[in-house]
Design a protein around this motif. Structure first.
Motif, PDB file in Angstrom:
ATOM      1  N   GLY A  77     -51.367-121.421 -76.272  1.00 19.53           N
ATOM      2  CA  GLY A  77     -49.777-121.815 -76.464  1.00 19.53           C
ATOM      3  C   GLY A  77     -49.476-122.656 -75.589  1.00 19.53           C
ATOM      4  N   GLU A  78     -49.953-122.897 -74.258  1.00 23.08           N
ATOM      5  CA  GLU A  78     -49.391-123.874 -73.440  1.00 23.08           C
ATOM      6  C   GLU A  78     -49.784-125.253 -73.946  1.00 23.08           C
ATOM      7  OE1 GLU A  78     -47.580-123.677 -70.684  1.00 23.08           O
ATOM      8  OE2 GLU A  78     -47.594-121.158 -70.766  1.00 23.08           O
ATOM      9  N   LEU A  79     -50.826-125.257 -74.455  1.00 22.66           N
ATOM     10  CA  LEU A  79     -51.385-126.782 -75.108  1.00 22.66           C
ATOM     11  C   LEU A  79     -50.467-127.027 -76.167  1.00 22.66           C
ATOM     12  CD1 LEU A  79     -53.474-128.770 -74.517  1.00 22.66           C
ATOM     13  CD2 LEU A  79     -54.928-127.757 -76.275  1.00 22.66           C
ATOM     14  N   ARG A  80     -50.025-126.211 -77.126  1.00 13.41           N
ATOM     15  CA  ARG A  80     -49.234-126.656 -78.187  1.00 13.41           C
ATOM     16  C   ARG A  80     -47.778-126.965 -77.726  1.00 13.41           C
ATOM     17  NH1 ARG A  80     -51.206-121.067 -81.382  1.00 13.41           N
ATOM     18  NH2 ARG A  80     -52.664-122.332 -83.035  1.00 13.41           N
ATOM     19  N   THR A  81     -47.381-126.465 -76.351  1.00 13.31           N
ATOM     20  CA  THR A  81     -46.100-126.868 -75.822  1.00 13.31           C
ATOM     21  C   THR A  81     -46.151-128.280 -75.522  1.00 13.31           C
ATOM     22  OG1 THR A  81     -46.322-126.187 -73.823  1.00 13.31           O
ATOM     23  CG2 THR A  81     -45.482-124.405 -75.178  1.00 13.31           C
ATOM     24  N   LEU A  82     -47.391-128.719 -75.150  1.00 11.53           N
ATOM     25  CA  LEU A  82     -47.664-129.817 -74.463  1.00 11.53           C
ATOM     26  C   LEU A  82     -47.806-131.160 -75.497  1.00 11.53           C
ATOM     27  CD1 LEU A  82     -49.906-129.178 -71.514  1.00 11.53           C
ATOM     28  CD2 LEU A  82     -47.669-129.914 -71.534  1.00 11.53           C
ATOM     29  N   THR A  83     -47.962-130.732 -76.725  1.00 10.78           N
ATOM     30  CA  THR A  83     -48.588-131.646 -77.861  1.00 10.78           C
ATOM     31  C   THR A  83     -48.395-131.196 -79.213  1.00 10.78           C
ATOM     32  OG1 THR A  83     -50.295-133.198 -78.571  1.00 10.78           O
ATOM     33  CG2 THR A  83     -50.873-131.107 -77.569  1.00 10.78           C
TER      34      THR A  83
END
Length: 493
Positions: A77-83
């Motif tokens: 989820g955090e990675l999706r918010t970054l890119t």
């Protein structure tokens, strides 16, 4: 609100997989972050492995970073918010013989070889089938744990006003799982997902009981997930035909109508009956196998599961597990197969003791063992046992012993099953169920784990190493030159 630790992990991973522009897709399963990458060469595999949160790296049709249960969903989820989705990675180069880094590099090479061997059409098909069912695992786990809790409350006679609600929550997803399978199947094979779900929903519609096929009325749910998969595949091929032959002016009206109608009729007047017979045969076959050859069947299944994982053939078991859960409420195969992980843990503990002078390898094992106890075996497989050779075989022996233990009790009349697929090791305890209740299932499963640990440890300790391998394992790497010596060497050049 992002959690700082998970956000930091995602931020650390992103540049090491080539940045946001190198990522095509982001997904996750129970333990792995799965990245579709544009350029594999942009990945810094060695730096990735060095991150404390990374338990291992697996290269398949996607680049897979093992983060462990719980952590992986949050980091995704955090990675999706970054890119936006994108990205691949590369194995590191070997260093000193039998150091942790060298063994990890050997494991990476073996994974690459396995990937090359897994490009056959049959194995590609198995991976696509896995892609249909893996997204369903979180719901299976959640509903399975609730079903187990509800069963415990019912047996104890506690909270009678609450247990019907828990039963509804636990059963709702399983009652409609065919729809989700149909949706994912159409999506995976290039059709319109909602049309795949629409055709698969016919299988669970109560009104099919009014339809007679081959002289017998259909039963709602007949054919289960296998029927849903087949129905959605038929819908995909009908839709493709329509896209090629239906005029564009009426495509929006005729294509979905003809797809649902044609695939629906084939499902009702043929597929549901055939899939129902196949599903029933799977259930009867699994029960017969364990009832009559339990110890031997458990020995074979527990002993061969790690090689099946290496070959990618374990993916063929996913629809079988799901079918058994749909029919019986639990799969009797998963607790036996989970014994392979117990053999792996016992093996790693023996390597730790035998490699008493190899600090880097012992550090790798020490960091990977907690995940191994929870059923995440990749770090131990690819970083320890497989590159060493013999310990991989002795780990399989431990898995065979644990599988035989669980299978023997099934043969004696006490079945052990899991209400969901995905976890193994200690993480499987909340999902255990059986024909004599969860208490007996937990006790037998724990006994199987203990057997797998013990036999995996003993066989590895006694037979896992040649004298030469043991000497190489315990030979310390050459010391780095002292600063003064290094300066003198440069001066002499």
């Amino acid at each position: 609100m992002p959690q700082p630790e998970n956000h930091a992990i995602a931020a650390a991973l992103l540049p090491l997989v080539g940045g946001a522009g190198n990522i095509d897709s982001i997904a996750h399963c129970m333990t792995r972050l799965r990245l579709g990458l544009k350029d594999r060469a942009l990945v810094d595999d060695e730096a990735l492995r060095a991150l404390p949160a990374v338990l291992g790296v697996v290269e398949d049709d996607t680049y897979q970073i093992v983060l462990g249960p719980g952590t992986v969903a949050r980091v995704t989820g955090e990675l999706r918010t970054l890119t936006d989705p994108g990205g691949p990675g590369e194995p590191g180069e070997p260093e000193q013989p039998f150091t942790a880094a060298e063994l990890a590099a050997r494991g990476a090479n073996m994974k690459a070889a396995r990937k090359a061997a897994n490009t056959t059409p049959a194995k590609h098909l198995l991976r696509r089938i896995a892609n249909i069912f893996v997204p369903l695992i979180p719901a299976l786990i959640g509903c399975g744990i609730i079903a187990g809790l509800n069963g415990l409350l019912v047996n104890l006679g506690w909270l009678p006003g609450v247990t019907p609600a828990l039963a509804a929550i636990a059963s709702g997803f399983m009652a409609l799982i065919a729809v989700f399978v149909g949706y994912n199947t159409a999506n995976e094979f290039g059709g319109t997902p909602v049309l795949g779900g629409a055709v698969a929903s016919i299988i669970v519609f109560a009104g099919v009981a009014k339809i007679t096929v081959f002289g017998q009325p259909l039963a709602p749910g007949q054919g289960g997930v296998l029927g849903a998969l087949g129905a959605a595949l038929i819908a995909v091929y009908v839709e493709r035909w329509c896209r090629r032959h239906v005029p564009e002016a009426v495509d929006v009206l005729l294509t979905p109508t003809l797809t649902v109608l044609t695939a629906g009729l084939i499902t009702l007047y043929g597929l549901m009956f055939v899939a129902g017979e196949v599903s029933a045969a799977i259930g009867h076959g699994a029960n017969w196998l364990l009832d009559h050859t339990g110890a031997f069947a458990g020995l074979v299944l527990g002993g061969l599961f790690l090689p099946l994982v290496m070959l990618g053939l374990h993916q063929a078991l996913i629809p079988i597990h799901t079918t058994l859960i749909e029919q019986q409420g639990y799969t009797v195969l998963l607790p036996i197969l989970a014994m392979a992980g117990a053999g792996q843990v016992g093996c790693a503990a023996a390597v730790y003791l035998r490699a008493k002078h190899n600090a880097s390898l012992r550090a790798t094992i020490k960091s990977a063992l907690p995940a191994g106890f929870l059923g995440v075996g990749e770090p131990l497989i690819y970083g320890v046992s497989l590159p060493l050779g013999r310990p991989f075989v002795t780990a399989c022996v431990g898995g065979a012993a644990g599988g035989a233990f669980v299978g023997l009790f099934s043969m004696l009349g006490t079945k052990v099953g899991s209400t969901a697929i995905g976890p193994s090791g200690w993480a499987l305890f909340p999902l255990l169920q059986g024909n004599h209740g969860p208490g007996a299932a937990v006790a037998i499963y724990a006994g199987g784990l203990a057997t797998g640990y013990a036999v995996g440890f003993a066989t590895t300790y006694a037979f896992g190493f040649t004298r030469e391998t043991l000497a190489a394992l315990n030979t310390p790497p050459p010391p780095h030159p002292a600063p003064r010596d290094a300066a003198r060497a440069r001066a002499e050049m």
